[in-house]
Design an enzyme around this catalytic site. Structure first.
Site, short mmCIF file in Angstrom:
data_model
loop_
_atom_site.label_atom_id
_atom_site.label_comp_id
_atom_site.label_asym_id
_atom_site.label_seq_id
_atom_site.Cartn_x
_atom_site.Cartn_y
_atom_site.Cartn_z
N LYS A 120 0.83 -1.21 0.00
CA LYS A 120 0.00 0.00 0.00
C LYS A 120 0.85 1.25 0.00
O LYS A 120 0.64 2.18 -0.79
CB LYS A 120 -0.95 0.00 1.20
CG LYS A 120 -1.99 1.11 1.17
CD LYS A 120 -1.58 2.38 1.87
CE LYS A 120 -1.59 2.23 3.37
NZ LYS A 120 -1.37 3.53 4.07
N ASP A 138 -6.10 0.93 1.13
CA ASP A 138 -6.08 1.13 2.57
C ASP A 138 -7.39 0.62 3.15
O ASP A 138 -8.19 -0.03 2.45
CB ASP A 138 -5.84 2.60 2.91
CG ASP A 138 -7.03 3.50 2.55
OD1 ASP A 138 -7.99 3.01 1.92
OD2 ASP A 138 -6.99 4.69 2.91
#
Length: 209
Positions: A120, A138
């Site tokens: 991420k 996320d």
């Protein structure tokens, strides 16, 4: 969900959030990397408060690599998980200085070798700092994607894979911001405001059940 319907979802979210963008403050790849590491389990607003003073004192990897652990912990304490974050930030900056002349690398492989950088975080840096076609996942992106029906997976890596498959590549980066904005403003974790949602009428799989 079909690709055609997924495109309609993005169209509706773009109409709702015409100014969707990153809400972390940063001005270069180094600041993007550090702010993103600090943002784990912390609000962007709090991170921005911390980085405003942090970057004023330590504007680059060279300066931040030399900060004692205890001093960096004190600087970022408000962000939570500050001991681990301080350890990773120091180690990442030391690696940047030793291996890249203090510059942030622009490839996923190189970024993910840095301490504290997972898929991420690497995706956010590639998107925000280098203009890549990325759709980092996320907690907001994962929740909203599954709730709407764009994805059906729990692991962020699987969610990202499914989003890449169903969304047009040229819209990945903006979709990342749109899904985050929707998760923060309407499609909340515990009490989503479905009555305000433009997706509720035929575009949200959860609403259709």
């Amino acid at each position: 969900m079909t690709k055609e319907k997924a495109t309609r979802v993005l169209d509706a979210l773009e109409t709702l959030y015409p100014n969707a963008r990153a809400e972390l403050n940063f001005h270069n790849p180094f600041e993007t990397l550090i702010a993103t590491i600090l943002s784990a389990q912390c609000t962007d607003r709090r991170v921005n408060m911390v980085t405003e003073r942090l970057f004023a004192r330590y504007p680059d990897a060279q300066s931040l690599a030399l900060v004692p652990q205890e001093e960096l912990e004190a600087q970022i304490r408000e962000c939570g998980l500050y001991r681990m974050k301080a350890k990773n930030i120091r180690a990442a900056c030391q690696a940047l200085v030793a291996e890249y002349g203090g510059q942030v690398p622009s490839t996923r492989e190189a970024l993910m070798k840095l301490p504290g950088v997972g898929q991420k975080t690497a995706g956010v840096v590639l998107l925000a700092a280098f203009g890549g076609d990325e759709i980092p996942v996320d907690t907001h992106v994962r929740r909203v994607s599954n709730r709407i029906g764009l994805a059906h997976a729990e692991a962020p890596e699987k969610v990202e894979e499914q989003l890449r498959a169903i969304l047009p590549q040229e819209r990945w980066s903006h979709a990342h911001h749109l899904l985050i904005w929707h998760g923060r403003r309407i499609c909340a974790a515990r009490a989503p405001h479905c009555e305000k949602c433009p997706l509720a009428d035929g575009l949200c799989e959860n609403r259709e059940k």
